[in-house]
Design a protein around this motif. Structure first.
Motif, mmCIF file in Angstrom:
data_model
loop_
_atom_site.group_PDB
_atom_site.id
_atom_site.type_symbol
_atom_site.label_atom_id
_atom_site.label_comp_id
_atom_site.label_asym_id
_atom_site.label_seq_id
_atom_site.Cartn_x
_atom_site.Cartn_y
_atom_site.Cartn_z
ATOM 1 N N GLY A 95 0.794 -1.223 0.000
ATOM 2 C CA GLY A 95 0.000 0.000 0.000
ATOM 3 C C GLY A 95 0.821 1.264 0.000
ATOM 4 N N ALA A 96 2.157 1.139 -0.027
ATOM 5 C CA ALA A 96 3.043 2.305 0.103
ATOM 6 C C ALA A 96 2.825 3.326 -1.005
ATOM 7 C CB ALA A 96 4.502 1.843 0.110
ATOM 8 N N ARG A 97 2.673 4.601 -0.609
ATOM 9 C CA ARG A 97 2.492 5.697 -1.564
ATOM 10 C C ARG A 97 3.468 6.816 -1.240
ATOM 11 N NH1 ARG A 97 -2.767 5.533 -4.059
ATOM 12 N NH2 ARG A 97 -4.002 3.853 -3.191
ATOM 13 N N GLY A 98 4.092 7.355 -2.273
ATOM 14 C CA GLY A 98 5.000 8.482 -2.073
ATOM 15 C C GLY A 98 6.270 8.072 -1.350
ATOM 16 N N ASN A 99 7.261 8.938 -1.370
ATOM 17 C CA ASN A 99 8.527 8.631 -0.705
ATOM 18 C C ASN A 99 8.329 8.383 0.785
ATOM 19 O OD1 ASN A 99 9.728 8.995 -3.159
ATOM 20 N ND2 ASN A 99 10.619 10.982 -2.693
ATOM 21 N N SER A 100 7.539 9.240 1.432
ATOM 22 C CA SER A 100 7.329 9.095 2.869
ATOM 23 C C SER A 100 6.617 7.785 3.185
ATOM 24 C CB SER A 100 6.522 10.278 3.408
ATOM 25 O OG SER A 100 5.299 10.411 2.691
ATOM 26 N N GLY A 101 5.652 7.394 2.335
ATOM 27 C CA GLY A 101 4.951 6.142 2.554
ATOM 28 C C GLY A 101 5.835 4.929 2.350
ATOM 29 N N VAL A 102 6.673 4.984 1.329
ATOM 30 C CA VAL A 102 7.599 3.870 1.081
ATOM 31 C C VAL A 102 8.585 3.734 2.250
ATOM 32 C CG1 VAL A 102 9.468 3.030 -0.394
ATOM 33 C CG2 VAL A 102 7.407 3.976 -1.428
ATOM 34 N N ILE A 103 9.119 4.858 2.723
ATOM 35 C CA ILE A 103 10.057 4.801 3.845
ATOM 36 C C ILE A 103 9.359 4.277 5.095
ATOM 37 C CG2 ILE A 103 11.481 6.207 5.395
ATOM 38 C CD1 ILE A 103 12.091 8.005 2.960
ATOM 39 N N LEU A 104 8.119 4.724 5.339
ATOM 40 C CA LEU A 104 7.361 4.211 6.487
ATOM 41 C C LEU A 104 7.160 2.706 6.362
ATOM 42 C CD1 LEU A 104 5.703 4.639 9.060
ATOM 43 C CD2 LEU A 104 3.713 5.135 7.613
ATOM 44 N N SER A 105 6.856 2.228 5.152
ATOM 45 C CA SER A 105 6.650 0.792 4.956
ATOM 46 C C SER A 105 7.931 0.011 5.234
ATOM 47 C CB SER A 105 6.156 0.504 3.531
ATOM 48 O OG SER A 105 7.185 0.643 2.568
ATOM 49 N N GLN A 106 9.066 0.592 4.886
ATOM 50 C CA GLN A 106 10.339 -0.078 5.139
ATOM 51 C C GLN A 106 10.687 -0.071 6.629
ATOM 52 O OE1 GLN A 106 12.230 -1.813 2.955
ATOM 53 N NE2 GLN A 106 10.633 -1.456 1.438
ATOM 54 N N LEU A 107 10.342 1.005 7.312
ATOM 55 C CA LEU A 107 10.542 1.049 8.770
ATOM 56 C C LEU A 107 9.710 -0.032 9.449
ATOM 57 C CD1 LEU A 107 10.458 4.926 9.358
ATOM 58 C CD2 LEU A 107 12.432 3.437 9.755
ATOM 59 N N PHE A 132 7.242 4.800 -16.030
ATOM 60 C CA PHE A 132 7.543 6.224 -15.894
ATOM 61 C C PHE A 132 6.741 6.800 -14.726
ATOM 62 C CE2 PHE A 132 7.838 4.978 -20.357
ATOM 63 C CZ PHE A 132 9.133 5.361 -20.669
ATOM 64 N N PRO A 133 7.381 7.062 -13.574
ATOM 65 C CA PRO A 133 6.665 7.579 -12.391
ATOM 66 C C PRO A 133 6.164 9.018 -12.580
ATOM 67 C CG PRO A 133 8.774 6.593 -11.789
ATOM 68 C CD PRO A 133 8.787 6.760 -13.272
ATOM 69 N N ASN A 134 6.935 9.822 -13.315
ATOM 70 C CA ASN A 134 6.572 11.208 -13.617
ATOM 71 C C ASN A 134 6.405 12.097 -12.391
ATOM 72 O OD1 ASN A 134 6.615 10.311 -16.221
ATOM 73 N ND2 ASN A 134 4.405 10.201 -16.449
ATOM 74 N N ASN A 135 7.030 11.718 -11.302
ATOM 75 C CA ASN A 135 6.976 12.504 -10.072
ATOM 76 C C ASN A 135 8.050 11.944 -9.139
ATOM 77 O OD1 ASN A 135 6.138 13.267 -7.287
ATOM 78 N ND2 ASN A 135 4.422 14.208 -8.365
ATOM 79 N N LYS A 136 8.854 12.825 -8.573
ATOM 80 C CA LYS A 136 9.941 12.338 -7.714
ATOM 81 C C LYS A 136 9.410 11.600 -6.492
ATOM 82 C CE LYS A 136 10.465 16.648 -5.088
ATOM 83 N NZ LYS A 136 11.394 17.751 -4.718
ATOM 84 N N ASN A 137 8.145 11.884 -6.126
ATOM 85 C CA ASN A 137 7.555 11.267 -4.948
ATOM 86 C C ASN A 137 6.963 9.890 -5.244
ATOM 87 O OD1 ASN A 137 7.264 11.725 -2.201
ATOM 88 N ND2 ASN A 137 5.133 12.324 -2.382
ATOM 89 N N ILE A 138 7.044 9.439 -6.487
ATOM 90 C CA ILE A 138 6.475 8.140 -6.877
ATOM 91 C C ILE A 138 7.572 7.141 -7.258
ATOM 92 C CG2 ILE A 138 4.855 7.018 -8.488
ATOM 93 C CD1 ILE A 138 3.385 9.649 -8.740
ATOM 94 N N ILE A 139 8.790 7.634 -7.431
ATOM 95 C CA ILE A 139 9.893 6.776 -7.897
ATOM 96 C C ILE A 139 10.164 5.625 -6.941
ATOM 97 C CG2 ILE A 139 12.374 6.700 -8.418
ATOM 98 C CD1 ILE A 139 12.098 9.552 -9.532
ATOM 99 N N LEU A 140 10.162 5.879 -5.633
ATOM 100 C CA LEU A 140 10.441 4.814 -4.665
ATOM 101 C C LEU A 140 9.388 3.708 -4.733
ATOM 102 C CD1 LEU A 140 11.743 6.461 -1.358
ATOM 103 C CD2 LEU A 140 12.991 5.020 -2.959
#
Length: 553
Positions: free
Chosen positions: A79-91, A389-397
């Protein structure tokens, strides 16, 4: 009585409380956006990420450390979304991987899990930056290790660790000048502290409402057509049995039937000496029940919403059709190369389709697609090699995370941070070239694209020594503010000027849903006169929030 270990049941409640606290405060966290644009999304991304895990936890039949860890890790990962969400999922992934091995977690076990969480999250980020959620997580882990062997209760230990995390968060503006200039702390770090605070509150015995309003995604919602509404005239299938107080005469039975028919249809009334069995479709079950109570007491009452049941059947039918179509597609020979692009706006969708993109994921700055969305898209493209193509730096992760979860296809994430970069990348694709050569060519092509997005400020601030006031029109570029003014065309002109170089040969203007076509075309003609050595193109992007997105290459 003090608690000095955490078992599975308590850990589950702590996790849910942390998620609830984040859900309640997500809009406040959104407002901590560095740039004062109307698309702050850190709180939303982190909330949607953790809610995916909440759903998994609430579906558990039996809560054990193993099942809980799997639910939290798998749910947040997909369910991870955005850089902050991906990092939270990894934590969460790192923490649960460690804690699942301990039935009764004490301070040293928790400290070890926090260290594992931080290590996992840092590994997920290509170039970790201090002054972010990662820094706050590391501060929490370091303090936990320092205090783990101290002679204190678990409540004192957790409280001290949380307090230190809040201190590290308060120092993030000193680590990232852009935060200090904007007068905010890191929003991702604040999100993490918010989760930890909720978990700590439950540990300390605070009563917290752990009911969640699960929002249905677009794929789960089916609107009932007008014809269906007419077809289902009476919405509630109502059944009950009357335990008669007295004899039920033929005259009473006739009158009761006539009354029920005035309320609905599909009537069945079967009576004997002691009971009356009733079935009726009606829009007001209460009136039927009230009338029935005049004859005796009720039992075996059952009321079903037929419109809801029909809705569920529609959903299931749609899912069956989609699954069947997907299976049929998979049965076809896989083509060599496929393309997936994140897209926002009707115009951009048409542009990408015209460039032969196979699958569009709706989303963007205000709604970052999840890892699960990426995986679904990949599953729907029947190709051996798929460019994303994520087309947004917050979607690349999230795209990278999806890539790492796919084993049967070769997924190549082209790190596009804007939609115009995707256009350039697709135009540079050579059908005769190898996947490797095209990957390099695309990555090189997007480096030559400068992008600026024109929107409006939602608060007063100062960035790059530029004073910005609420309501100002402003442009955000690849590396900061490009222009501020009072009109869209004024700021758009400043944006192009700021991005223009001696080698520039193409200016592309994509106007959004709040920028009139006539005005955009007139502005394009003005820029063509101003920059005669450049080709100037004006296209409908249809994007929300941003009046226009401009690229120069």
């Amino acid at each position: 009585m003090s608690v000095n270990t955490i078992d599975a049941a308590l850990l589950s409640r702590m996790f849910l409380a942390g998620a609830k606290n984040l859900e309640v405060k997500k809009e406040w966290i959104n407002e901590l956006n560095v740039f004062p644009v109307p698309d702050g999304d850190t709180g939303t991304n982190m909330t949607m990420t953790i809610m995916s895990a909440v759903k998994e936890v609430n579906n558990l039949q039996e809560v054990t450390k193993t099942s809980l860890a799997k639910a939290i890790s798998s749910g947040s990962l997909r369910g991870a979304r955005g850089n902050s969400g991906v990092i939270l999922s990894q934590l969460l992934r790192g923490f649960t991987k460690s804690i699942r091995e301990v039935q009764e977690a004490d301070a040293p076990a928790i400290a070890e899990a926090l260290v594992k969480a931080t290590e996992t999250a840092y590994k997920a980020v290509m170039k970790p930056k201090e002054g972010t959620i990662l820094t706050v997580a590391k501060g929490i882990a370091d303090k936990a290790v320092e205090l783990a062997e101290e002679d204190m209760s678990l409540e004192e230990f957790l409280g001290a660790v949380l307090k230190h995390g809040e201190y590290v968060l308060s120092q993030t503006p000193e680590m990232l000048p852009v935060l200090k200039e904007a007068g905010v702390v890191d929003s991702g770090g604040q999100g993490l502290i918010t989760v930890c605070q909720g978990a700590f509150d439950v540990f300390c015995g605070k009563e917290i409402d752990l009911d969640f309003q699960q929002e249905k995604s677009g794929s789960e919602f089916v609107k009932i057509s007008k014809e269906t509404e007419e077809e289902i005239k009476f919405g509630y299938c109502t059944e009950f049995i009357i335990m008669l107080n007295d004899t039920f005469t033929e005259e009473q039975e006739k009158g009761f039937k006539e009354y029920l028919l005035s309320l609905g249809d599909s009537l069945v009334v079967v009576a004997d000496d002691e009971i009356v069995k009733v079935h009726v479709h009606t829009n007001d079950p209460g009136l039927a029940i009230q009338k029935a109570l005049t004859f005796g007491s009720l039992t075996r009452m059952k009321i079903d919403n037929m419109r809801e049941e029909h809705q569920e059947r529609l959903i299931k039918d749609a899912e069956k059709v989609a699954a069947q179509q997907a299976e049929e597609k998979k049965a076809e020979p896989a083509k060599e190369v496929g393309f997936i692009s994140v897209s926002v706006g009707e115009g951009f969708a048409e542009i990408f389709k015209g460039l032969n993109v196979d699958y569009l994921i709706e989303g963007g700055q205000t709604m970052n697609p999840s890892t699960e969305d990426m995986l679904n898209a990949i599953d729907n493209v029947n190709a051996k090699n798929i460019f994303v193509f994520p087309n947004n730096k917050n979607i690349i992760l999230a795209a990278n995370q999806a890539r790492d979860l796919v084993e049967d296809k070769n997924i190549i994430v082209i790190p596009t941070t804007t939609a115009p970069q995707c256009v350039t990348a697709m135009l540079s694709y050579d059908p005769e070239g190898s996947v490797e050569d095209n990957t390099e060519a695309m990555k090189e092509a997007i480096q030559a694209v400068a992008t600026g997005s024109v929107t409006y400020a939602v608060r007063d601030t100062c960035i790059d020594e530029i004073d910005i006031h609420k309501g100002d029109i402003m442009a955000v570029g690849d590396h900061g503010i490009l222009g501020v003014g009072q009109s869209v065309t004024e700021v758009a002109a400043k944006t192009i000027e700021a991005m223009m170089t001696e080698d520039s040969s193409l200016v592309s203007i994509y106007y959004g849903e709040d920028f009139a076509e006539e005005e955009a075309e007139a502005f394009g003609e003005e820029m063509a006169d101003l920059y005669p050595d450049c080709d100037v193109e004006v296209n409908f992007g249809g994007q929300p929030i941003y009046y226009c997105i401009i690229s120069v290459e």
